[in-house]
Scaffold this active site. Structure first.
Site, mmCIF file in Angstrom:
data_model
loop_
_atom_site.group_PDB
_atom_site.id
_atom_site.type_symbol
_atom_site.label_atom_id
_atom_site.label_comp_id
_atom_site.label_asym_id
_atom_site.label_seq_id
_atom_site.Cartn_x
_atom_site.Cartn_y
_atom_site.Cartn_z
ATOM 1 N N THR A 8 -5.983 7.190 -4.793
ATOM 2 C CA THR A 8 -5.721 7.140 -2.791
ATOM 3 C C THR A 8 -5.287 8.312 -2.922
ATOM 4 O O THR A 8 -5.694 9.319 -2.077
ATOM 5 C CB THR A 8 -5.771 6.069 -2.372
ATOM 6 O OG1 THR A 8 -6.999 4.917 -3.344
ATOM 7 C CG2 THR A 8 -5.562 5.886 -1.070
ATOM 8 N N GLU A 35 1.144 -1.125 -0.027
ATOM 9 C CA GLU A 35 -0.564 -0.190 -0.246
ATOM 10 C C GLU A 35 0.767 1.412 -0.002
ATOM 11 O O GLU A 35 0.565 2.343 -0.560
ATOM 12 C CB GLU A 35 -0.943 0.103 1.331
ATOM 13 C CG GLU A 35 -2.222 -0.970 1.029
ATOM 14 C CD GLU A 35 -2.560 -0.820 0.307
ATOM 15 O OE1 GLU A 35 -3.207 -0.715 -0.888
ATOM 16 O OE2 GLU A 35 -4.112 -0.266 0.597
HETATM 17 N N1 HSE Z 1 -8.840 4.622 5.041
HETATM 18 C C1 HSE Z 1 -7.844 4.651 3.291
HETATM 19 C C2 HSE Z 1 -8.988 6.139 3.318
HETATM 20 C C3 HSE Z 1 -8.571 3.770 2.349
HETATM 21 O O1 HSE Z 1 -9.396 6.898 3.089
HETATM 22 O O2 HSE Z 1 -7.334 7.334 2.250
HETATM 23 C C4 HSE Z 1 -7.378 4.103 0.911
HETATM 24 O O3 HSE Z 1 -8.537 2.649 -0.071
#
Ligand code: HSE
Length: 310
Positions: free
Chosen positions: A183, A130
């Site tokens: 993201t 990630e």
């Molecule tokens: N918790 C992370 C965000 C998840 O909201 O950026 C990304 O899929």
């Protein structure tokens, strides 16, 4: 040559009130990998299907190979492996696409080498993937993809991951509009400080959601599925979000929100029929805004990633 296939499911991170600390897995869609042991110590991605040529093929940049490299290093192994990746999850969708590739690869390599690590011990290696994918080693997609069900990340340093004994009678609607939202970009719009008032609201909701899931108390789950931290800024990226939310809640679903960092949205319902109706309602709303949208409806998946028996 020893070879194995594995599947890891899509995940809904945040679940409204649990920014970076809560996620759950669904049955489908998900990513698939095939790992084949090599005679040497090379780890390489030999093929990727379904990404439109967008994902990196270099071992140090691809989430599946980064996870495998981190795993091999941690157990002191010099084993080489060929990785074939079949992407069923759209990129930049908010359904945990990068997490699923890493999780599937980890379950496969662990099995090939005789399961030296537990599922929980695989999580940090998926988090490394990630970090490569979006610059942030968050665990709220990888942990549920690996463990299944609802998973709470109580703490990051040290990592403390708890699988919630949640009701299994919950149905998830995922509606993915054909927009790509990285993201990394979706994290840039987040406010870096929040008011005490918002902290009180959010902690009340996350505590309520945990209790609602375990009792189970569906009304409490519904009251708790609210996000005052990420959703107010991120929802601007999703055309029609507020209208959809009102329609979904009015129709009797338990809650509605952004799946992970979006643009996919999700709803939780008590019945399959409701989840299907909600998915169609939201899909039509996207279509009204000239956006095609795919829908996926399934129960919350209690098992997570698995090896595919051949
Ligand atoms: N918790 C992370 C965000 C998840 O909201 O950026 C990304 O899929």
């Amino acid at each position: 040559m020893k070879s194995i296939r594995a599947f890891a499911p899509a995940t809904v991170a945040n679940v409204c009130c649990g920014f970076d600390i809560l996620g759950f897995a669904v049955d489908n869609p998900g990513d698939e990998v095939r790992l084949t042991l090599r005679d040497d110590d090379l780890v390489q991605v030999i093929s990727i299907e379904g990404d439109g040529g967008k994902l990196p093929r270099e071992a140090e940049k691809n989430t599946a190979s980064v996870a495998v490299l981190s795993f091999l290093k941690s157990i002191g192994s010099k084993q080489g492996v060929d990785i074939e990746l079949k992407k069923n999850l759209p990129l930049g969708s908010g359904m945990g696409s990068s997490a699923a590739s890493g999780a599937a690869a980890l379950v496969a390599i662990n099995e090939l080498l005789g399961n030296p690590l537990t599922r929980e011990q695989l999580v940090p290696h998926a988090m490394e993937a990630e970090r490569i994918a979006c610059g942030s080693a968050h665990a709220d997609n990888v942990a549920p993809s690996l463990l299944g069900g609802f998973v709470l990340v109580r703490n990051y340093h040290p990592l403390d991951i708890i699988k919630i004994e949640a009701t299994e009678s919950l149905y998830c609607s995922l509606i993915h509009p054909h927009l790509e939202l990285k993201t990394e970009d979706s994290r840039k719009v987040l406010r870096h400080s929040v008011s005490l008032k918002d902290v009180v609201t959010q902690t009340g909701n996350i505590a309520g959601l945990m209790l609602g899931l375990t009792k189970p108390d569906y009304a409490l789950i519904g009251r708790s599925l609210n996000d005052v931290i990420a959703e107010p800024t991120r929802s601007a990226f999703i055309p029609g979000f507020d209208t959809m939310r009102s329609m979904v809640i009015d129709s009797g679903a338990l809650g509605f929100g952004i799946s992970g960092s979006g643009p996919t949205v999700f709803a939780l319902s008590e019945t399959l029929a409701k989840a299907q109706a909600v998915a169609r309602t939201v899909q039509i709303e996207f279509e009204k805004r000239q956006l095609k949208a795919d829908v996926f409806v399934s129960k919350v998946n209690p098992l997570g990633a698995y090896v595919i028996n051949e």
